[in-house]
Write a protein that holds these residues in place. Structure first.
Motif, PDB file in Angstrom:
ATOM      1  N   PRO A  15       0.812  -1.223   0.000  1.00 54.76           N
ATOM      2  CA  PRO A  15       0.000   0.000   0.000  1.00 54.76           C
ATOM      3  C   PRO A  15       0.846   1.274   0.000  1.00 54.76           C
ATOM      4  CG  PRO A  15      -0.896  -1.606   1.549  1.00 54.76           C
ATOM      5  CD  PRO A  15       0.430  -2.150   1.085  1.00 54.76           C
ATOM      6  N   ASP A  16       2.110   1.180   0.427  1.00 55.08           N
ATOM      7  CA  ASP A  16       2.995   2.344   0.419  1.00 55.08           C
ATOM      8  C   ASP A  16       3.196   2.894  -0.990  1.00 55.08           C
ATOM      9  OD1 ASP A  16       3.332   2.110   3.136  1.00 55.08           O
ATOM     10  OD2 ASP A  16       5.267   1.097   3.013  1.00 55.08           O
ATOM     11  N   TYR A  17       3.011   2.046  -1.999  1.00 54.34           N
ATOM     12  CA  TYR A  17       3.240   2.450  -3.386  1.00 54.34           C
ATOM     13  C   TYR A  17       1.941   2.665  -4.151  1.00 54.34           C
ATOM     14  CZ  TYR A  17       8.178   1.559  -2.688  1.00 54.34           C
ATOM     15  OH  TYR A  17       9.471   1.616  -2.223  1.00 54.34           O
ATOM     16  N   LEU A  18       0.838   2.775  -3.441  1.00 58.79           N
ATOM     17  CA  LEU A  18      -0.462   3.056  -4.061  1.00 58.79           C
ATOM     18  C   LEU A  18      -0.660   4.562  -4.165  1.00 58.79           C
ATOM     19  CD1 LEU A  18      -3.205   1.776  -5.014  1.00 58.79           C
ATOM     20  CD2 LEU A  18      -4.006   2.128  -2.666  1.00 58.79           C
ATOM     21  N   LEU A  19      -0.913   5.063  -5.380  1.00 57.40           N
ATOM     22  CA  LEU A  19      -1.110   6.497  -5.552  1.00 57.40           C
ATOM     23  C   LEU A  19      -2.418   6.955  -4.887  1.00 57.40           C
ATOM     24  CD1 LEU A  19      -0.058   7.006  -9.288  1.00 57.40           C
ATOM     25  CD2 LEU A  19       1.311   7.292  -7.227  1.00 57.40           C
ATOM     26  N   PRO A  20      -2.443   8.171  -4.339  1.00 57.78           N
ATOM     27  CA  PRO A  20      -3.654   8.664  -3.667  1.00 57.78           C
ATOM     28  C   PRO A  20      -4.907   8.622  -4.544  1.00 57.78           C
ATOM     29  CG  PRO A  20      -1.790  10.080  -3.146  1.00 57.78           C
ATOM     30  CD  PRO A  20      -1.313   9.113  -4.190  1.00 57.78           C
ATOM     31  N   ALA A  21      -4.768   8.900  -5.838  1.00 57.36           N
ATOM     32  CA  ALA A  21      -5.943   8.873  -6.725  1.00 57.36           C
ATOM     33  C   ALA A  21      -6.536   7.470  -6.806  1.00 57.36           C
ATOM     34  CB  ALA A  21      -5.557   9.360  -8.121  1.00 57.36           C
ATOM     35  N   ALA A  22      -5.664   6.469  -6.875  1.00 58.69           N
ATOM     36  CA  ALA A  22      -6.148   5.083  -6.910  1.00 58.69           C
ATOM     37  C   ALA A  22      -6.756   4.695  -5.567  1.00 58.69           C
ATOM     38  CB  ALA A  22      -5.000   4.144  -7.266  1.00 58.69           C
ATOM     39  N   SER A  23      -6.123   5.114  -4.490  1.00 59.14           N
ATOM     40  CA  SER A  23      -6.640   4.811  -3.149  1.00 59.14           C
ATOM     41  C   SER A  23      -8.037   5.394  -2.961  1.00 59.14           C
ATOM     42  CB  SER A  23      -5.684   5.372  -2.095  1.00 59.14           C
ATOM     43  OG  SER A  23      -6.156   5.101  -0.795  1.00 59.14           O
ATOM     44  N   LYS A  24      -8.248   6.614  -3.438  1.00 53.98           N
ATOM     45  CA  LYS A  24      -9.558   7.257  -3.320  1.00 53.98           C
ATOM     46  C   LYS A  24     -10.609   6.523  -4.145  1.00 53.98           C
ATOM     47  CE  LYS A  24     -11.836  11.731  -3.957  1.00 53.98           C
ATOM     48  NZ  LYS A  24     -11.645  13.160  -4.364  1.00 53.98           N
ATOM     49  N   ALA A  25     -10.249   6.132  -5.371  1.00 50.41           N
ATOM     50  CA  ALA A  25     -11.200   5.414  -6.226  1.00 50.41           C
ATOM     51  C   ALA A  25     -11.595   4.078  -5.613  1.00 50.41           C
ATOM     52  CB  ALA A  25     -10.590   5.203  -7.614  1.00 50.41           C
ATOM     53  N   ILE A  26     -10.616   3.372  -5.062  1.00 46.55           N
ATOM     54  CA  ILE A  26     -10.881   2.070  -4.440  1.00 46.55           C
ATOM     55  C   ILE A  26     -11.758   2.231  -3.203  1.00 46.55           C
ATOM     56  CG2 ILE A  26      -9.770   0.160  -3.206  1.00 46.55           C
ATOM     57  CD1 ILE A  26      -7.360   0.597  -5.154  1.00 46.55           C
ATOM     58  N   ALA A  27     -11.455   3.237  -2.388  1.00 46.93           N
ATOM     59  CA  ALA A  27     -12.230   3.463  -1.164  1.00 46.93           C
ATOM     60  C   ALA A  27     -13.674   3.834  -1.467  1.00 46.93           C
ATOM     61  CB  ALA A  27     -11.570   4.563  -0.334  1.00 46.93           C
ATOM     62  N   ASN A  28     -13.904   4.546  -2.571  1.00 46.94           N
ATOM     63  CA  ASN A  28     -15.256   5.005  -2.920  1.00 46.94           C
ATOM     64  C   ASN A  28     -16.032   4.018  -3.783  1.00 46.94           C
ATOM     65  OD1 ASN A  28     -14.841   7.388  -1.526  1.00 46.94           O
ATOM     66  ND2 ASN A  28     -14.112   8.506  -3.328  1.00 46.94           N
ATOM     67  N   ALA A  29     -15.414   2.915  -4.155  1.00 46.71           N
ATOM     68  CA  ALA A  29     -16.052   1.963  -5.075  1.00 46.71           C
ATOM     69  C   ALA A  29     -17.181   1.196  -4.393  1.00 46.71           C
ATOM     70  CB  ALA A  29     -15.015   0.981  -5.602  1.00 46.71           C
ATOM     71  N   SER A  30     -18.268   1.018  -5.129  1.00 40.31           N
ATOM     72  CA  SER A  30     -19.335   0.125  -4.654  1.00 40.31           C
ATOM     73  C   SER A  30     -19.146  -1.268  -5.248  1.00 40.31           C
ATOM     74  CB  SER A  30     -20.708   0.686  -5.009  1.00 40.31           C
ATOM     75  OG  SER A  30     -20.828   0.906  -6.402  1.00 40.31           O
ATOM     76  N   VAL A  31     -18.534  -1.310  -6.444  1.00 41.05           N
ATOM     77  CA  VAL A  31     -18.186  -2.579  -7.088  1.00 41.05           C
ATOM     78  C   VAL A  31     -16.678  -2.577  -7.315  1.00 41.05           C
ATOM     79  CG1 VAL A  31     -18.519  -4.111  -9.055  1.00 41.05           C
ATOM     80  CG2 VAL A  31     -20.419  -2.691  -8.252  1.00 41.05           C
ATOM     81  N   LEU A  32     -15.984  -3.526  -6.708  1.00 45.06           N
ATOM     82  CA  LEU A  32     -14.522  -3.567  -6.756  1.00 45.06           C
ATOM     83  C   LEU A  32     -14.073  -4.922  -7.291  1.00 45.06           C
ATOM     84  CD1 LEU A  32     -11.975  -1.927  -6.036  1.00 45.06           C
ATOM     85  CD2 LEU A  32     -12.035  -2.996  -3.776  1.00 45.06           C
ATOM     86  N   ILE A  33     -13.237  -4.890  -8.315  1.00 48.71           N
ATOM     87  CA  ILE A  33     -12.782  -6.109  -8.979  1.00 48.71           C
ATOM     88  C   ILE A  33     -11.260  -6.140  -8.960  1.00 48.71           C
ATOM     89  CG2 ILE A  33     -12.727  -7.328 -11.202  1.00 48.71           C
ATOM     90  CD1 ILE A  33     -15.475  -5.963 -11.752  1.00 48.71           C
ATOM     91  N   GLY A  34     -10.699  -7.307  -8.674  1.00 49.59           N
ATOM     92  CA  GLY A  34      -9.243  -7.422  -8.653  1.00 49.59           C
ATOM     93  C   GLY A  34      -8.814  -8.838  -8.330  1.00 49.59           C
ATOM     94  N   SER A  35      -7.530  -9.062  -8.259  1.00 49.75           N
ATOM     95  CA  SER A  35      -7.023 -10.373  -7.880  1.00 49.75           C
ATOM     96  C   SER A  35      -7.411 -10.667  -6.434  1.00 49.75           C
ATOM     97  CB  SER A  35      -5.491 -10.409  -8.018  1.00 49.75           C
ATOM     98  OG  SER A  35      -4.886  -9.564  -7.039  1.00 49.75           O
ATOM     99  N   ARG A  36      -7.336 -11.919  -6.062  1.00 50.82           N
ATOM    100  CA  ARG A  36      -7.683 -12.298  -4.688  1.00 50.82           C
ATOM    101  C   ARG A  36      -6.785 -11.558  -3.690  1.00 50.82           C
ATOM    102  NH1 ARG A  36     -10.948 -16.148  -3.441  1.00 50.82           N
ATOM    103  NH2 ARG A  36     -10.731 -17.132  -5.503  1.00 50.82           N
ATOM    104  N   ARG A  37      -5.507 -11.447  -4.045  1.00 46.48           N
ATOM    105  CA  ARG A  37      -4.556 -10.762  -3.172  1.00 46.48           C
ATOM    106  C   ARG A  37      -4.905  -9.281  -3.031  1.00 46.48           C
ATOM    107  NH1 ARG A  37       2.013 -11.383  -3.939  1.00 46.48           N
ATOM    108  NH2 ARG A  37       2.602 -10.702  -1.841  1.00 46.48           N
ATOM    109  N   ALA A  38      -5.274  -8.654  -4.134  1.00 46.01           N
ATOM    110  CA  ALA A  38      -5.628  -7.234  -4.098  1.00 46.01           C
ATOM    111  C   ALA A  38      -6.909  -7.004  -3.309  1.00 46.01           C
ATOM    112  CB  ALA A  38      -5.772  -6.692  -5.516  1.00 46.01           C
ATOM    113  N   LEU A  39      -7.895  -7.862  -3.494  1.00 44.45           N
ATOM    114  CA  LEU A  39      -9.152  -7.716  -2.764  1.00 44.45           C
ATOM    115  C   LEU A  39      -8.947  -7.933  -1.272  1.00 44.45           C
ATOM    116  CD1 LEU A  39     -11.586  -9.519  -5.236  1.00 44.45           C
ATOM    117  CD2 LEU A  39     -11.534  -7.071  -4.694  1.00 44.45           C
TER     118      LEU A  39
END
Length: 209
Positions: A15-39
């Motif tokens: 998470p230290d290398y996650l950009l703030p814009a991506a972090s905000k989008a992920i936090a605000n998502a109602s539907v989130l898709i990704g690898s098992r590790r990412a989820l």
């Protein structure tokens, strides 16, 4: 109302290398898709989620159904523009339907870790594919960065490069688990790399400098 698919690069993993814009989008998502590790790392129980596995058509079908009713956020490792699901999403939905948030590629981090610039490097993926011999052929001063997998691992690549004319003494770096606590980087020659074990799914840098 028009709904969109946000493709968020989540970087090399930490998470230290996650950009703030991506972090905000992920936090605000109602539907989130990704690898098992990412989820596991980023999703919440109140979010709808779908795991990206080997059935890419199934993932695309789920996204198509979901985006008809609400926005969707798709997490991809590294940067979306470098060998990710973005190509399949663009083919299926078109660029106008997509919002892309860049991320830090593991290749980018690998070059940073070894203190080398990568503006003149040939970047290739041997993850699930085989680069052609013309791209791999030796040229004096050539520099390359690879994504690897269990089959096309560093030992396979090093042996192949030697066969294609690279000097066995050429320096290479094997960069494993980048950004994680168990990060491991080995500096070797191609000859040494051709005999190495492990380092599957890592970044390999080769430089004739």
């Amino acid at each position: 109302m028009e709904y969109y698919i946000t493709v968020a690069g989540i970087g090399p993993g930490s998470p230290d290398y996650l950009l703030p814009a991506a972090s905000k989008a992920i936090a605000n998502a109602s539907v989130l898709i990704g690898s098992r590790r990412a989820l596991t790392a980023f999703s919440r129980k109140d979010q709808k989620s779908y795991v990206i596995g080997s059935d890419i058509e199934g993932v695309l079908a789920y996204i198509e159904k979901a985006v008809a009713a609400e926005d969707v956020v798709v997490m991809v490792s590294g940067d979306p523009g470098f060998y990710s699901l973005l190509a399949a999403l663009k083919d299926r939905f078109g660029s106008a339907k997509l919002k892309v948030i860049p991320g830090i590629s593991s290749v980018q981090l690998a070059f940073a870790r070894i203190g080398r610039f990568w503006q003149d490097a040939l970047l290739l993926s041997m993850h699930g594919r085989r680069a052609d011999d013309g791209a791999l052929a030796f040229q004096p001063g050539k520099k390359m960065g690879f994504l690897t997998d269990g089959k096309h691992n560093p030992a396979f690549i090093a042996e192949l490069l030697i066969k294609l004319g690279w000097p066995p003494a050429t320096q290479c770096w094997l960069c494993e688990n980048l950004s994680y606590d168990n990060e491991n980087i080995a500096a070797l020659t191609l000859e040494e790399g051709s005999k190495v074990t492990g380092f599957h799914h890592c970044v390999m840098v080769v430089s004739d400098e």
